[in-house]
Write an enzyme that holds these catalytic residues in place. Structure first.
Site, PDB file in Angstrom:
ATOM      1  N   CYS A 102       0.898  -1.036  -0.025  1.00 25.18           N
ATOM      2  CA  CYS A 102      -0.049  -0.007  -0.051  1.00 25.18           C
ATOM      3  C   CYS A 102       0.906   1.312  -0.223  1.00 25.18           C
ATOM      4  O   CYS A 102       1.928   1.273   0.720  1.00 25.18           O
ATOM      5  CB  CYS A 102      -1.115  -0.091   1.332  1.00 25.18           C
ATOM      6  SG  CYS A 102      -1.966   1.504   1.581  1.00 25.18           S
TER       7      CYS A 102
ATOM      8  N   CYS B 161      -4.231   7.289  -1.461  1.00 29.31           N
ATOM      9  CA  CYS B 161      -5.299   7.325  -2.039  1.00 29.31           C
ATOM     10  C   CYS B 161      -6.858   7.457  -0.937  1.00 29.31           C
ATOM     11  O   CYS B 161      -7.507   8.135  -1.526  1.00 29.31           O
ATOM     12  CB  CYS B 161      -5.799   6.046  -2.646  1.00 29.31           C
ATOM     13  SG  CYS B 161      -5.851   4.638  -1.800  1.00 29.31           S
TER      14      CYS B 161
ATOM     15  N   THR C  72      -4.575   4.548   7.778  1.00 26.03           N
ATOM     16  CA  THR C  72      -3.346   4.046   6.970  1.00 26.03           C
ATOM     17  C   THR C  72      -2.637   5.341   6.421  1.00 26.03           C
ATOM     18  O   THR C  72      -3.187   6.464   6.232  1.00 26.03           O
ATOM     19  CB  THR C  72      -3.986   3.601   5.690  1.00 26.03           C
ATOM     20  OG1 THR C  72      -4.775   2.218   6.109  1.00 26.03           O
ATOM     21  CG2 THR C  72      -2.910   2.914   4.744  1.00 26.03           C
TER      22      THR C  72
ATOM     23  N   GLU D 119      -0.749   1.370   9.765  1.00 29.58           N
ATOM     24  CA  GLU D 119      -1.899   1.950  10.304  1.00 29.58           C
ATOM     25  C   GLU D 119      -1.774   2.526  11.745  1.00 29.58           C
ATOM     26  O   GLU D 119      -0.941   1.778  12.459  1.00 29.58           O
ATOM     27  CB  GLU D 119      -2.967   0.822  10.380  1.00 29.58           C
ATOM     28  CG  GLU D 119      -3.753   0.927   9.175  1.00 29.58           C
ATOM     29  CD  GLU D 119      -2.971   0.031   7.952  1.00 29.58           C
ATOM     30  OE1 GLU D 119      -2.098  -0.806   8.545  1.00 29.58           O
ATOM     31  OE2 GLU D 119      -3.147   0.214   6.890  1.00 29.58           O
TER      32      GLU D 119
ATOM     33  N   HIS E 175     -13.108   5.104  -2.647  1.00 29.62           N
ATOM     34  CA  HIS E 175     -12.199   4.217  -2.000  1.00 29.62           C
ATOM     35  C   HIS E 175     -12.409   2.726  -2.603  1.00 29.62           C
ATOM     36  O   HIS E 175     -11.301   2.091  -3.146  1.00 29.62           O
ATOM     37  CB  HIS E 175     -12.347   4.161  -0.695  1.00 29.62           C
ATOM     38  CG  HIS E 175     -11.103   4.103  -0.063  1.00 29.62           C
ATOM     39  ND1 HIS E 175      -9.634   4.525  -0.455  1.00 29.62           N
ATOM     40  CD2 HIS E 175     -10.401   3.236   1.299  1.00 29.62           C
ATOM     41  CE1 HIS E 175      -8.888   3.836   0.354  1.00 29.62           C
ATOM     42  NE2 HIS E 175      -9.260   3.297   1.353  1.00 29.62           N
TER      43      HIS E 175
ATOM     44  N   TYR F  30      -9.646  -0.683  -5.293  1.00 29.55           N
ATOM     45  CA  TYR F  30      -9.183  -1.748  -4.603  1.00 29.55           C
ATOM     46  C   TYR F  30      -8.537  -2.802  -6.150  1.00 29.55           C
ATOM     47  O   TYR F  30      -7.669  -3.435  -6.039  1.00 29.55           O
ATOM     48  CB  TYR F  30      -9.890  -2.433  -3.726  1.00 29.55           C
ATOM     49  CG  TYR F  30      -9.815  -2.108  -2.348  1.00 29.55           C
ATOM     50  CD1 TYR F  30      -9.781  -0.684  -2.058  1.00 29.55           C
ATOM     51  CD2 TYR F  30      -8.895  -2.726  -1.402  1.00 29.55           C
ATOM     52  CE1 TYR F  30      -9.470  -0.236  -0.835  1.00 29.55           C
ATOM     53  CE2 TYR F  30      -8.382  -2.588  -0.214  1.00 29.55           C
ATOM     54  CZ  TYR F  30      -8.764  -1.162   0.380  1.00 29.55           C
ATOM     55  OH  TYR F  30      -8.610  -0.820   1.386  1.00 29.55           O
TER      56      TYR F  30
ATOM     57  N   CYS G 161      -4.915  -0.939  -7.015  1.00 29.22           N
ATOM     58  CA  CYS G 161      -3.850  -1.423  -6.321  1.00 29.22           C
ATOM     59  C   CYS G 161      -3.403  -2.914  -5.867  1.00 29.22           C
ATOM     60  O   CYS G 161      -2.641  -3.397  -5.826  1.00 29.22           O
ATOM     61  CB  CYS G 161      -3.864  -0.395  -5.067  1.00 29.22           C
ATOM     62  SG  CYS G 161      -5.132  -0.579  -3.771  1.00 29.22           S
TER      63      CYS G 161
ATOM     64  N   GLU H 180      -6.247  -6.460   5.817  1.00 27.42           N
ATOM     65  CA  GLU H 180      -6.224  -4.997   4.993  1.00 27.42           C
ATOM     66  C   GLU H 180      -7.430  -5.161   3.942  1.00 27.42           C
ATOM     67  O   GLU H 180      -8.210  -4.162   3.739  1.00 27.42           O
ATOM     68  CB  GLU H 180      -5.068  -4.585   4.899  1.00 27.42           C
ATOM     69  CG  GLU H 180      -4.901  -3.221   4.570  1.00 27.42           C
ATOM     70  CD  GLU H 180      -5.379  -2.382   3.274  1.00 27.42           C
ATOM     71  OE1 GLU H 180      -6.070  -1.335   3.209  1.00 27.42           O
ATOM     72  OE2 GLU H 180      -5.300  -3.256   2.336  1.00 27.42           O
TER      73      GLU H 180
END
Lengths: 480, 480, 480, 480
Positions: A100, A104, A191, A258, A293, A297, A300, A444
């Site tokens: 990650c 974003c 994050t 995180e 968001h 996914y 990434c 995650e």
């Protein structure tokens, strides 16, 4: 863009005085702490790649406010093409970091607030949108990294914010002053918090009458008085401190990093407040944020999966099994799952549409579809990686054993695979696989951007079941 | 039984001088090393429960050799009932340890050799069976813990043992003397090695002409000269060294504890050699070992899964979601998967049959069926546990944060769930879940007792496809 | 056993005058109607195989009442061994019929009533058990085939029986007389009804206060006045009337043959009534029936799956793909799924226990586990069969095209597979596959013995979640 | 467009004299035969909707050749937008027909030949492209319906075309004349053949040296001398002949209607020949056709799934279970699977690109991804539909029973669900569900546009595994 290079980015982080705890200790310089360096390296890629000509088209954009070239992570989507480029950009960066890169969430917070503040003003006659545009312009100019602060701790989930025994379990406004507001509460699972400049807090769920003080959106510098960050423990996180090959991905993070971000009566001036009490817009803001968001996914995690697939193939090659038909078939399955999640992100972007604010917004049903698949397929990809990688993934000796004067020779000798590949190379690839398919990495994928059930709730709302029942009735000639 | 209690067990381990490396350092006293204590505690349960009246029936048996009461882990199955009790015993112990207790591999090695040495003698006129019975009697008397040493490193898997560049990548006999043989090589992923008394090595696969020196079975004390154990790194293994709540399961291990066991020219006297060159029995021995070991997984992993299910339900209860219909449904799914794997273990036992040696042996097809399901369902159970547990599983702060004088109050306050449950209790349960559903735990379920493909190969051999084609032809009246 | 041979069976059916409708027409002789002959042939196998020495052990038993040899389908399980033999018997018969042989529902009704009437008497001082034993003895003597009549139409499922607008949507007692009772209502989806001798009705669900009249169990000859059977439509059922190769399985049925059995004020004498108003035993009776019936599915569907697997392999062989690695792997997967469901049936039998009545009873949790897997795996097996079989499964021309004087040559020529196998043979096997993997066959696997959700409800009741939570607490040291 | 309305379409079919066999009989008027009428109705929707203003944008386009308005099914994609509209159009039509409307195969044949003939000419200096454009212009003008004739019977699949014992098992050129060529062979599973105007044959697979005569693409009117169509048997196909409610979807087809199309020395003039011997372009042509066709499945099957979902919800509503949480969750799962396949189709379109010919072409990897998911998810959607629909789906009485003067009342009474919905309405919806989730419907989803393995082969070719291995090496710092 003031912060342009990785060097600028690190310097700007150093400039901010922040309160961070790691393993029960206050961290001095966050930019050199071995637990944070990998995360900084990951996020820094969002700066570095923007400077590379071959990635410029994806990583930069033209500000619709100033006309200046800006980092795409601070851009408001102006077209379907922007939405698609976002997804492509995420996959490309993931190919570099295999983790990650944490930027974003803030990006999505900006876009969701841009759309929603416009609509709040329209209904309530407020001036959040102008405030927000001013703030946005500054962020674009600075090229700052933002945390998107959504998730509240929530305490007893069968209760609403105002019903909790401890009223602070949802972040709220405890005081309103002429110059601003005072915030108390916390945002969990944040994050990129420890290596960001600011946090943009937004409500965590739809708020109802009685929950007004919880309907708050505001931008807060992480160096603000009263902000404390407590870094969470990740799977095998201490291997990073060893700085050996056992970390798996020595340069970059595993997943995001995180933190629990605590707001102990933090003051926020009005020009940084973008919602304050408008409960009727909490639901829609949450939905926008979530959609934007969830859109990500397949980009990434699709990119991250590409690395898992590549590493699995290498692991097979190194032990002489790459040509076995069952191995090839498992790799095909992994490729298929990665493309399926990517397809979801592309599709919700391609079906995106213009909002009243002018900003473009992905198709929410397809964005939820994408994330729902992530919560299943990343696990399946990891399972297949373990299958291909072999039991050795779970029993590799320590880096220090490999380099030990006496027993190093045993490790060297007995963990050797095919000719032409050193044992160390083989171990490095296996450690990378282990790093990417374990606990934190999986969890995650499951819960980032919302738990699986939150996407299913969206299907109930957006799935148009009633229309489908009508169409079926017509075909069945079952109308009476 | 000389070694009766946990205390006896630890004392007996202390008596043996062994060479073990952990993180690049030679371990002094293995019985007090914090990395090994949890594993010792797990294995000790196989001694402790045998002394408890309510578990005696499952954990002990009557030796068919001496008529004495023995620990079931040293018993040769004398009936279908013995096979079923084995499975029930494994589930019961797993309920106590929530981890691998490491003693079944040696157990299965004993049973597979008992059956096979009888048959070797029958064909080749050797006297392995008598030797083996003598050895067995001693083990039963001592009540020793054995490692079942099967898996060779294997190097380039596209090549047979004798084709490898380094001939030691499969364990082999490098010298035969009048008094015994000399062994060189290594056994990888050896569960329970560091807290066992002896290792029973057996061939890792079917051997063909030219591979005779690799067809060797022998019992070797782990204190034998030339034996070196290098302990493997597990997911989050260093948390055990902290001795805090972050280990998840503070008393017992996570999964097994695996070591690379190196044999650097180890001498073994003939009375401890149970196969030496009989390549025609390597395949059948491997198959027996594998079947007996695959039989177990629905027992122990079924039991381990019960704890994951219980912990998931607790996690839900602590955050107020236990009564949500989707949570209840996910728990049902987990229960269902756990019973499905348990059913496999019971079924292969119930369909077990008597071998020529008199020992009972589970149905091999159903035993393979069981293990194949494990390689899928443990992942699915873990996925569901993550779903229920929430993102907090991946971002919990350190134990030292919780106990920190200044920020401890934040952790305490913001990670609180429902009333009546302390934050520490909640964290403990979440850490247990994390511990049981992460990297090593998953990979061990995938590859222990053989990789998924090894079970599929058995289906090709045992699945009676030809018979099924004939039956289908008959029904279709497609005979010509 | 009066009815011994297939001939006896058919003659005894002919002896009964029954009211059956097929496609809107009253059926004259049910034993020669082409829609029923395949079902009669299937059920007849339960008589025929009992006479074959190699199957005698599985298909017959010794009556614990009379000591006479009886057909196992009329036996009360006297041991775990009986439970296991039941499952083995089912798989063996399925290998012959490749379809449902329809006699286990009555078998399970007998066993569940045997156990439950004993317990009703114990509590209520009634004499149902003696009545039932007398009835059972007669059935064993006659060797009759029984329908197990459980499923009521249910109308609006959100309402209890006594809340329905039409009180007859659950079968009930509308009158009690000195000599007996009068029944009104219907039983739906009655497998084997049209080729059985009697129906044993039992309540369809747990009844509560106010539903007393619905708590009724009784044996009714299908020739009783007021009984009407309406045969249901199956997938491709009319192909049976053509008597060509397109039926797929020309001799036997596809799945069972189901009928709606209507009771229009049917009188039942008291000696045939085994429950009448005891609502407190309805739940337990339903659970017993369901458990005993769910136990079967890994046996019969496991056997049916064996034929699907065999036919798939033949289809592959006939088109030259049997050696392709992906085909072999798909066949392995099918084998694995079939063994997994079989393992469930064996396991619940092996874990069976003795009830107060003396009859043995399978483990209910594991029986539910078995059926739950059936509802998934039969679909997956069918999917894989379609994958292997190819698109031709869906586009095969008619039998009459193959035999047509002009175009027969085209069908013959262009649907030819490998050398040595005639086009007709190839078509026969493909038609068998089509027959076994289509609509009715799948739906029966889904809903026979209860819908998937009914098994999940049992997990909630029998899954011991509380105990598992306690065990997890202990391991986590989370007790406070 | 000459053929504009449904009436025109039927008239134009009547104009052509074709040879069709159904159930061993030569069909007189194909436009009134009850087995074909539903298929004609389905295909007619591609004409009818084009005339409706609200669908005009999706169903029509502007010819890039003539600038005239044309039916989209005859259009060459000129942009990414065209590709996306294709997918949207397919979903919209499926909402009307709940079945295959059979016109996309010809559509895809046109587009793939447009791209490929351009490239053949470029390399070989031929003039196929001009010929093809002329042909295309005529088709656009006439608005004809084309079959895309790809699949050859293939015989023994382990052998290449020229190795088969019967050389005709792959369609080939048996004679070349001055005016044209003579074709022999057959195309199997030809969707829409009996209600189309022409067939466009293309090679079925990549051809190698020695297979030149099999490298042929040509347009053939179905009325050409030597063409014989033999209609395939579908699941429950005879119910259509009854014209009652049991057909499920009384107006439209179930899936497509497939025929075996035999070419018994059919002459084709050169202006209709678009490939003849260029084996080097067979692979690419097959890949183009397959990609364009696989692109569709998330559109049409997504739309068909919408109807299955709607019908499942209706079935639940009619039996009073729509509000049960497990039913709602199953409906959500169905929605999710339908959106996942739709997302694939949208994504491959959005990522489409321009070919040398100027035509746009979907991303091939993502198109294969889409189809691969179809082969799994349609089965899962059907399984869930069966779960929700209940056992009644498999046991419904005949239409004639419902309408029977004596027993109709029983059916009426006992199959009644909730108040306010007639039994007939309930049955209609259940019959629709049965129709859409059974044999042919599933198998068509599996094998239409290529078997699952054909997509996996494309992953091996297009998946860029080597690049992914390099990226993984870089991250792992495993470069040596």
């Amino acid at each position: 863009m003031k912060v342009k290079t990785k060097k600028d980015y690190i310097a700007s982080l150093k400039d901010q005085e922040v309160v961070i705890y790691y393993k029960g200790e206050r961290v001095g310089d966050r930019t050199t702490h071995p637990a944070f360096v990998p995360h900084i390296n990951s996020a820094a890629k969002t700066y570095e790649l923007a400077l590379q000509p071959e990635h410029e088209d994806l990583l930069t954009a033209t500000s619709h406010i100033t006309g200046n070239k800006i980092n795409r992570f601070t851009h408001i989507h102006q077209s379907v093409d922007d939405l698609i480029k976002k997804v492509q950009m995420l996959r490309v960066i993931a190919h570099e970091t295999a983790s990650c890169f944490q930027r974003c969430v803030g990006f999505d917070a900006l876009n969701s607030l841009y759309i929603t503040t416009f609509e709040i003003d329209e209904k309530h006659g407020t001036d959040y949108f102008t405030r927000f545009r001013n703030y946005l312009e500054k962020i674009q100019e600075e090229n700052f990294m933002l945390v998107g602060g959504m998730t509240d701790p929530k305490g007893d989930r069968s209760k609403r914010p105002s019903q909790q025994v401890d009223p602070d379990l949802f972040t709220h406004v405890v005081e309103k002053r002429d110059e601003g507001i005072v915030i108390r509460g916390a945002k969990a699972h944040q994050t990129g918090a420890v290596n960001s400049h600011e946090i943009m807090i937004v409500p965590t769920q739809n708020m109802m009458e009685g929950d007004e003080e919880y309907a708050v959106a505001a931008a807060i510098p992480l160096s603000a008085k009263g902000v404390t960050m407590i870094f969470g423990r990740q799977t095998n996180e201490e291997r990073k401190l060893e700085c050996g090959i056992d970390a798996g991905n020595s340069e970059f993070g595993m997943v995001g990093g995180e933190a629990l971000v605590v707001f102990d009566d933090v003051f926020v001036p009005w020009e940084r407040v973008f919602m304050c009490g408008e409960i009727d817009f909490t639901g829609v803001l949450v939905e926008r944020f979530a959609t934007l968001h969830r859109q990500n996914y397949g980009g990434c995690k699709g990119g991250v999966s590409d690395i898992v697939i590549g590493a699995s193939a290498l692991a097979a090659q190194y032990q002489g099994t790459l040509n076995a038909s069952h191995i090839k078939d498992k790799l095909v399955e992994m490729l298929h799952l990665a493309e399926t999640v990517y397809a979801g992100s592309v599709a919700c972007s391609a079906m995106g549409s213009k909002t009243k604010s002018g900003a473009y917004y992905p198709d929410p049903l397809l964005a939820n579809c994408t994330k729902q698949n992530i919560t299943r397929f990343i696990y399946e990809i990891s399972r297949l990686a373990h299958d291909i990688g072999g039991g050795i993934l779970a029993t590799l000796p320590f880096d220090t054993d490999l380099k030990h004067p006496e027993i190093g020779k045993y490790v060297e000798k007995y963990l050797k695979g095919v000719e032409g590949v050193s044992t160390e190379t083989r171990i490095k690839v296996l450690r990378l696989l282990e790093n990417m398919t374990g606990g934190t990495a999986l969890i995650e994928s499951m819960h980032g951007a919302g738990s699986p059930q939150s996407q299913r709730v969206m299907y109930q709302r957006l799935g148009k079941l009633g229309e489908k029942m009508k169409m079926a009735k017509k075909v069945a000639k079952a109308d009476e």
